[in-house]
Design a protein around this motif. Structure first.
Motif, PDB file in Angstrom:
ATOM      1  N   LEU A 125       0.836  -1.197   0.000  1.00  0.00           N
ATOM      2  CA  LEU A 125       0.000   0.000   0.000  1.00  0.00           C
ATOM      3  C   LEU A 125       0.872   1.250   0.000  1.00  0.00           C
ATOM      4  N   LYS A 126       0.460   2.281  -0.731  1.00  0.00           N
ATOM      5  CA  LYS A 126       1.202   3.544  -0.788  1.00  0.00           C
ATOM      6  C   LYS A 126       0.397   4.708  -0.216  1.00  0.00           C
ATOM      7  N   THR A 127      -0.862   4.480   0.124  1.00  0.00           N
ATOM      8  CA  THR A 127      -1.715   5.565   0.589  1.00  0.00           C
ATOM      9  C   THR A 127      -1.977   5.448   2.090  1.00  0.00           C
ATOM     10  N   VAL A 128      -2.463   6.536   2.673  1.00  0.00           N
ATOM     11  CA  VAL A 128      -2.456   6.683   4.121  1.00  0.00           C
ATOM     12  C   VAL A 128      -3.866   6.548   4.720  1.00  0.00           C
ATOM     13  N   PHE A 129      -4.080   5.486   5.480  1.00  0.00           N
ATOM     14  CA  PHE A 129      -5.279   5.419   6.302  1.00  0.00           C
ATOM     15  C   PHE A 129      -5.165   6.472   7.398  1.00  0.00           C
ATOM     16  N   HIS A 130      -6.287   7.031   7.793  1.00  0.00           N
ATOM     17  CA  HIS A 130      -6.262   8.105   8.780  1.00  0.00           C
ATOM     18  C   HIS A 130      -7.581   8.159   9.536  1.00  0.00           C
ATOM     19  N   THR A 131      -7.571   8.879  10.637  1.00  0.00           N
ATOM     20  CA  THR A 131      -8.784   9.099  11.428  1.00  0.00           C
ATOM     21  C   THR A 131      -8.540  10.226  12.420  1.00  0.00           C
ATOM     22  N   ALA A 132      -9.583  10.987  12.683  1.00  0.00           N
ATOM     23  CA  ALA A 132      -9.550  11.878  13.837  1.00  0.00           C
ATOM     24  C   ALA A 132      -9.805  11.031  15.083  1.00  0.00           C
ATOM     25  N   PHE A 133      -9.342  11.507  16.229  1.00  0.00           N
ATOM     26  CA  PHE A 133      -9.606  10.783  17.470  1.00  0.00           C
ATOM     27  C   PHE A 133      -9.672  11.778  18.624  1.00  0.00           C
ATOM     28  N   ASN A 134     -10.422  11.402  19.631  1.00  0.00           N
ATOM     29  CA  ASN A 134     -10.531  12.215  20.832  1.00  0.00           C
ATOM     30  C   ASN A 134      -9.357  11.896  21.746  1.00  0.00           C
ATOM     31  N   HIS A 135      -8.510  12.894  21.950  1.00  0.00           N
ATOM     32  CA  HIS A 135      -7.313  12.654  22.749  1.00  0.00           C
ATOM     33  C   HIS A 135      -7.674  12.647  24.231  1.00  0.00           C
ATOM     34  N   PRO A 136      -7.354  11.569  24.940  1.00  0.00           N
ATOM     35  CA  PRO A 136      -7.743  11.479  26.358  1.00  0.00           C
ATOM     36  C   PRO A 136      -7.031  12.500  27.241  1.00  0.00           C
ATOM     37  N   GLY A 137      -5.903  13.025  26.778  1.00  0.00           N
ATOM     38  CA  GLY A 137      -5.156  13.987  27.588  1.00  0.00           C
ATOM     39  C   GLY A 137      -5.483  15.433  27.294  1.00  0.00           C
ATOM     40  N   ALA A 138      -6.460  15.670  26.406  1.00  0.00           N
ATOM     41  CA  ALA A 138      -6.807  17.051  26.055  1.00  0.00           C
ATOM     42  C   ALA A 138      -7.488  17.747  27.223  1.00  0.00           C
ATOM     43  N   PRO A 139      -7.168  19.019  27.465  1.00  0.00           N
ATOM     44  CA  PRO A 139      -7.856  19.767  28.532  1.00  0.00           C
ATOM     45  C   PRO A 139      -9.355  19.836  28.267  1.00  0.00           C
TER      46      PRO A 139
END
Length: 380
Positions: free
Chosen positions: A348-362
């Motif tokens: 594969l040459k392309t990029v799987f991706h996702t947004a995610f909720n960071h548990p350490g975010a204020p």
């Protein structure tokens, strides 16, 4: 505290806003590695397919999200009470093939770049993504002009196309000119670059007040996956082609390959670094081809769109850039065709991706405002 990138001055270049990626006698810039920042973190991702998911040859998972993108009327058509419609039942059944939450070890991409010691071009060639420093003249209002949004049917798509031609196009008139040198530094073989009149603005105050919280790759793997992307030709745009013309262009000798590249960045009116919903990207070299799951996704473009999901595999390496600012842009490859590489692909040459909720975010972290500008590059 999180890793914050040191400020670096862009190399001199003729066009404003350009970072020279590979100047003569270029030496890799290494950011200091802060020892008090963890090398990796454990977070939760949505939307991986279950390991036991199997499909017949040529089969695709059917997912219809028109209930979410088509307003009240689309919701009623989707559900058809009573009874629940066939597409509703099929979508809900296929969604059970996915895992709602998967714990994933995610790595710091800033540290990865520093440790590798590669030039920006070399890192992009190797991993399919890279972070560049880039300041833009685009205002908060500019990012909203012609912002793409879900267009589930041809009528909506045509209305959007006509409307965008009637308005100014800051992303092509301003932003495209700013990043052109970045594109050609990262892909020196580029022979033609197509810059759309629109980008996709996410977050508060825009038409897409939601984030892509699910692992995906938007454009599939093979050329036939792009049929719906090139289904509607704009006769007023000399660079616009239909699917048959695009396939012919890939074989006529004018290029050796084609890529879709995403320029993803935080934008005004956001002021703080991205903390709550950063974007994670996967090293494509760590994705097994057998783990890729073809999908037909409806509700975003007329006729649906072929793209791909993926099963979770412990071999996969996921990264993110902590605390991205609006003076930075994440560039990653979303589609790649090389005329010299025959199907089926072994890598594969392309990029799987996702947004995610960071548990350490204020808890009071600013909501992300971001833009995705997807360009087409023909290269030799």
């Amino acid at each position: 505290s999180r890793f914050k990138p040191p400020r670096r001055q862009p190399f001199p270049r003729g066009a404003p806003g350009c970072l020279r990626v590979d100047p003569p006698s270029w030496q890799p810039m290494t950011a200091p590695i802060q020892e008090n920042v963890p090398r990796s973190e454990e977070v939760s991702f949505n939307g991986f397919y279950k390991a036991e998911t199997t499909l017949k040859l040529g089969e695709r998972v059917h997912l219809d999200f028109s209930f979410f993108t088509s307003g009240c009327l689309g919701f009623l058509k989707f559900c058809c009470f009573p009874p629940c419609s066939g597409t509703c039942r099929r979508t809900l059944r296929n969604m059970t093939k996915q895992v709602p939450q998967t714990r994933v070890r995610i790595l710091d991409a800033r540290k990865k770049e520093a440790e590798e010691g590669l030039s920006k071009r070399e890192f992009f060639d190797t991993y399919g993504f890279v972070l560049l420093e880039h300041e833009t003249a685009m205002s908060a209002e500019d990012w909203l002009v012609n912002s793409a949004k879900p267009l589930p049917n041809e009528r909506d798509h045509e209305a959007f196309r006509v409307g965008t031609k009637a308005e100014k196009a800051p992303v092509r008139d301003i932003y495209a000119k700013e990043i052109d040198c970045l594109v050609r530094d990262l892909i020196p073989g580029a022979v033609e670059v197509v810059y759309p009149r629109f980008a996709l603005r996410r977050g508060p105050g825009g038409p897409n007040n939601f984030y892509g919280l699910g692992v995906h790759q938007d454009y599939g793997v093979y050329p036939e996956d792009l049929k719906s992307i090139f289904a509607l030709k704009d006769s007023s745009d000399p660079q616009s082609v239909d699917y048959a013309e695009w396939r012919a262009k890939l074989q006529d000798g004018s290029c050796e390959g084609f890529s879709i590249i995403n320029f993803w960045r935080p934008v005004l009116p956001m002021q703080s670094p991205v903390q709550n919903t950063p974007l994670a990207v996967c090293d494509p070299g760590t994705v097994e081809m057998d783990d890729i799951v073809p999908q037909d996704v409806y509700g975003f473009v007329p006729g649906g769109q072929h793209n791909v999901g993926v099963k979770f595999n412990a071999k996969q390496k996921w990264y993110y850039y902590p605390d991205m600012t609006k003076e930075e842009v994440l560039v990653f490859r979303q589609f790649h065709y090389d005329r010299e590489v025959s199907a089926p692909y072994s890598r594969l040459k392309t990029v799987f991706h996702t947004a995610f909720n960071h548990p350490g975010a204020p808890q009071n972290a600013e909501q992300r405002c971001s833009s995705e500008y997807r360009i087409y590059v023909y290269w030799k």
